[in-house]
Design a protein around this motif. Structure first.
Motif, PDB file in Angstrom:
ATOM      1  N   PRO A   9      50.193  49.872  13.012  1.00  0.00           N
ATOM      2  CA  PRO A   9      50.433  49.746  14.452  1.00  0.00           C
ATOM      3  C   PRO A   9      51.069  51.008  15.059  1.00  0.00           C
ATOM      4  CG  PRO A   9      51.196  47.812  13.276  1.00  0.00           C
ATOM      5  CD  PRO A   9      50.910  48.854  12.242  1.00  0.00           C
ATOM      6  N   THR A  10      50.707  51.287  16.288  1.00  0.00           N
ATOM      7  CA  THR A  10      51.285  52.382  17.071  1.00  0.00           C
ATOM      8  C   THR A  10      51.506  51.876  18.488  1.00  0.00           C
ATOM      9  OG1 THR A  10      49.119  53.197  17.791  1.00  0.00           O
ATOM     10  CG2 THR A  10      50.000  54.091  15.713  1.00  0.00           C
ATOM     11  N   SER A  11      52.064  52.762  19.353  1.00  0.00           N
ATOM     12  CA  SER A  11      52.260  52.360  20.746  1.00  0.00           C
ATOM     13  C   SER A  11      50.928  52.134  21.436  1.00  0.00           C
ATOM     14  CB  SER A  11      53.065  53.420  21.500  1.00  0.00           C
ATOM     15  OG  SER A  11      52.436  54.686  21.400  1.00  0.00           O
ATOM     16  N   GLU A  12      49.885  52.824  20.976  1.00  0.00           N
ATOM     17  CA  GLU A  12      48.542  52.632  21.543  1.00  0.00           C
ATOM     18  C   GLU A  12      47.909  51.346  21.039  1.00  0.00           C
ATOM     19  OE1 GLU A  12      49.507  55.640  20.222  1.00  0.00           O
ATOM     20  OE2 GLU A  12      49.892  56.460  22.227  1.00  0.00           O
ATOM     21  N   LYS A  13      48.206  50.985  19.804  1.00  0.00           N
ATOM     22  CA  LYS A  13      47.645  49.771  19.219  1.00  0.00           C
ATOM     23  C   LYS A  13      48.749  49.021  18.480  1.00  0.00           C
ATOM     24  CE  LYS A  13      43.792  48.017  16.434  1.00  0.00           C
ATOM     25  NZ  LYS A  13      42.742  48.335  15.435  1.00  0.00           N
ATOM     26  N   PRO A  14      49.587  48.283  19.232  1.00  0.00           N
ATOM     27  CA  PRO A  14      50.700  47.566  18.593  1.00  0.00           C
ATOM     28  C   PRO A  14      50.213  46.325  17.850  1.00  0.00           C
ATOM     29  CG  PRO A  14      50.619  47.071  20.922  1.00  0.00           C
ATOM     30  CD  PRO A  14      49.548  48.099  20.678  1.00  0.00           C
ATOM     31  N   GLY A  52      56.077  48.655  10.865  1.00  0.00           N
ATOM     32  CA  GLY A  52      55.955  49.919  11.591  1.00  0.00           C
ATOM     33  C   GLY A  52      56.363  49.789  13.035  1.00  0.00           C
ATOM     34  N   TYR A  53      55.516  50.245  13.931  1.00  0.00           N
ATOM     35  CA  TYR A  53      55.829  50.219  15.355  1.00  0.00           C
ATOM     36  C   TYR A  53      56.036  48.768  15.803  1.00  0.00           C
ATOM     37  CZ  TYR A  53      55.294  50.708  20.395  1.00  0.00           C
ATOM     38  OH  TYR A  53      55.489  50.658  21.746  1.00  0.00           O
ATOM     39  N   TRP A  54      57.171  48.530  16.503  1.00  0.00           N
ATOM     40  CA  TRP A  54      57.552  47.163  16.818  1.00  0.00           C
ATOM     41  C   TRP A  54      58.485  47.160  18.031  1.00  0.00           C
ATOM     42  CZ3 TRP A  54      61.989  44.506  13.806  1.00  0.00           C
ATOM     43  CH2 TRP A  54      62.152  43.195  14.246  1.00  0.00           C
ATOM     44  N   THR A  55      58.127  46.426  19.073  1.00  0.00           N
ATOM     45  CA  THR A  55      58.920  46.468  20.304  1.00  0.00           C
ATOM     46  C   THR A  55      59.294  45.086  20.846  1.00  0.00           C
ATOM     47  OG1 THR A  55      56.896  46.557  21.652  1.00  0.00           O
ATOM     48  CG2 THR A  55      57.911  48.659  21.030  1.00  0.00           C
ATOM     49  N   THR A  56      59.019  44.034  20.118  1.00  0.00           N
ATOM     50  CA  THR A  56      59.279  42.693  20.655  1.00  0.00           C
ATOM     51  C   THR A  56      60.063  41.835  19.667  1.00  0.00           C
ATOM     52  OG1 THR A  56      57.147  41.985  19.789  1.00  0.00           O
ATOM     53  CG2 THR A  56      57.214  42.662  22.087  1.00  0.00           C
ATOM     54  N   TYR A  57      60.511  40.655  20.133  1.00  0.00           N
ATOM     55  CA  TYR A  57      61.146  39.629  19.296  1.00  0.00           C
ATOM     56  C   TYR A  57      62.206  40.180  18.341  1.00  0.00           C
ATOM     57  CZ  TYR A  57      57.385  36.665  20.995  1.00  0.00           C
ATOM     58  OH  TYR A  57      56.523  35.967  21.797  1.00  0.00           O
TER      59      TYR A  57
END
Length: 578
Positions: free
Chosen positions: A416-421, A442-447
């Motif tokens: 995952p990345t910011s483009e494809k979370p 990896g990339y993680w912005t929630t919960y």
């Protein structure tokens, strides 16, 4: 021999049912996203890697949680996380997570069964009550669908407190002040295990224990005895829980942290009566397998006790009344006024239903026993109640969760990345196999990704990409996590201020060196990142390690000494009785 087989069959049969149920859920090899799955999977993966490197006490997250040095290991109770991490050594990652769910269900069932037996149920009756309680739809939904990991482990131990408070109430008939070892032990073990599993659950049960204690102080004669037993239990619990409480308090006092916020009040988080009935008796797909419910058996138990009130004993009546009051306390009629207060941090008021569900599972059996004198008729009704629970649960599990998630969830078989979370449309909507497990670290912005980050912290692009910054420009950086630290490799300019892609916390000391073993002073900038000044030498490797605070070691020593003292005391008393 027959008695031994019969005794263990009370555990074997439910255990096999839990295995078959989880095998059905995971039959395609996927672990399905729950609302909190990624958060707790990160925690388990973090501890697994620390243990693999021989470190028993993680301080910051370096293998997971975006690998930016989050303080999550310090700020969240981790007893069940250690269990999950150990299973990662034995089984493939996804299989280990299902094994962890099975272990939690067995612990919950076993504790409930033991407490039921202590409250005068027979072995068969306590087994049925514990099984009904464990497979209740809202509870299984929290375990399998929402993955409320710490919460479900904490609720596994709540029946111990129920039993302790019942015994405390029964021991206050005269003015004698005496310490009841069994009651104190139940309070200590129950509260400690809850604290070390889920802090918010501890806050909730402490609130309800305080209300119950106030009731006893008003209506019972031996107030000093109540206070004496509770005070001793509280002191021992605090000492046993120091392993978590001291590091948590030290970190909170030393930093201004972003704590998990309250969610918007909806019928989902604090249902009304109509919502409760709908989730219990409706079979529409949109209300199946929900957590904001008490289940169909709990309702039947309430109705059954009310309609046969004159035949019920005092315990069954009191347990039913208490259950109704607890259910009401978690409904929208109260919480629409409380949600904007500090109590809103409870987030989901229906968390309190678990205590009522347990009590009503007991009263469903006691109600039948009090009304019907024929053992044959009782056993028929017990079996019928069990089959009803199983059928409703499996129906809800299939049509309310498994079919939906198999059809809609996206496999996270990519980095995952910011483009494809990780897929979160419209809500947690991913599924992973053993080979994919590391991808959700990896990339993680929630919960929970930014729980307990320093206030005013921003997850900027350099942090997202884990790049060192010099002269305002990100530099290509290779990151290698180590226990409580990270090794950064990059071509760095001499004598330049260098922003590392790691969050810094006050109260933690960081040891920062290069490959020549030069030590670097550091500061924490406005975005709460560590900043160093490069020396006048060529450097392409920087090692950052957070030192375990001395207060954390002291806390572990206090908890271990208290645990040993308590264990010796219990064994000594047991030996004297023999």
């Amino acid at each position: 021999m027959i008695n031994v087989i019969k005794k263990w069959s009370y555990y074997l049969i439910p255990g096999l049912f839990f295995v078959m149920m989880l095998v059905y859920v995971g039959r395609f090899g996927f672990l399905y996203s729950g609302a909190d799955l990624q958060f707790h999977a990160n925690r388990i993966f973090e501890y697994y890697n620390h243990l693999k490197e021989g470190n028993l006490i993680p301080v910051i997250s370096t293998f997971s949680s975006n690998q930016i040095g989050s303080l999550v290991p310090t700020m969240y109770p981790s007893l069940p996380v250690y269990l999950g991490a150990m299973l990662q050594f034995i089984f493939p990652s996804v299989t280990a997570m299902y094994g962890l769910m099975w272990l939690q269900l067995m612990v919950q069932f076993s504790v409930a069964k033991w407490v039921g037996k202590e409250l005068s149920l027979s072995s068969l009756e306590s087994t049925i009550a514990a099984f009904i309680y464990t497979v209740t739809t809202p509870i299984l939904s929290q375990v399998i669908q929402q993955w409320l990991f710490g919460e479900v482990w904490a609720m596994s131990f709540m029946p111990l407190l129920v039993l302790a408070l019942i015994r405390l109430a029964e021991s206050t008939k005269d003015s004698t002040v005496s310490l009841n070892r069994k009651t104190i032990l139940l309070l200590v073990v129950g509260f400690t295990l809850i604290i070390l599993s889920h802090m918010l659950s501890f806050v909730i049960v402490t609130g309800y224990t305080s209300i119950f204690t106030l009731f006893l102080l008003i209506f019972k004669k031996n107030r000093l005895n109540i206070l004496a037993n509770l005070s001793v239990a509280a002191i021992i619990t605090i000492l046993l829980s120091m392993v978590f409480l001291m590091p948590f308090i030290v970190a909170m006092l030393g930093n201004k942290l972003a704590t998990p916020g309250a969610t918007t009040l909806t019928l989902w988080s604090a249902p009304n009566v109509q919502e409760l009935f709908k989730t219990a008796f409706s079979f529409k797909p949109d209300v199946l397998f929900k957590t904001n419910s008490i289940g169909i058996v709990a309702f039947l138990s309430i109705f059954g006790v009310i309609f046969t009130w004159w035949k019920q004993n005092r315990f069954t009546k009191y347990a039913t009344i208490v259950s109704i009051l607890i259910i009401f306390s978690g409904m929208s009629y109260i919480w629409k006024y409380l949600y904007e207060t500090p109590l809103g941090s409870i987030q989901f008021p229906h968390r309190v239903f678990i205590i009522a569900i347990f009590l009503l599972s007991l009263t469903s059996i006691l109600m039948i026993r009090n009304v019907f004198k024929s053992n044959q008729l009782r056993y028929i009704l017990y079996v019928g109640l069990t089959l009803l629970s199983v059928i409703v649960t499996l129906f809800s599990l299939k049509f309310g969760f498994v079919d939906k998630v198999n059809a809609l969830a996206v496999q996270t078989n990519y980095k995952p990345t910011s483009e494809k979370p990780v897929s979160y449309t419209p809500i947690a909507n991913f599924k992973i196999k053993n080979a994919d497990f590391k991808n959700i670290m990896g990339y993680w912005t929630t919960y929970g990704a930014f729980d307990y980050m320093p206030a005013n912290f921003q997850f900027n692009k350099a942090l997202q990409e884990k790049k060192i910054v010099q002269n305002g420009k990100p530099i290509n950086t290779t990151v290698k996590p180590i226990s409580n630290g990270i090794i950064y490799q990059a071509n760095l300019d001499k004598q330049k201020d260098t922003i590392l892609p790691m969050v810094g916390y006050k109260g933690l000391n960081y040891d920062i060196t290069d490959k020549q073993h030069h030590h670097y002073n550091y500061r924490i900038n406005k975005n709460k990142q560590l900043v160093i000044r490069m020396k006048n030498t060529d450097v392409n490797k920087v090692i950052v390690k957070a030192k375990t605070p001395i207060t954390t070691y002291i806390a572990w020593i206090i908890s271990l000494i208290t645990a040993v003292f308590l264990l010796v005391n219990v064994l000594k008393n047991k030996k004297h009785k023999v």
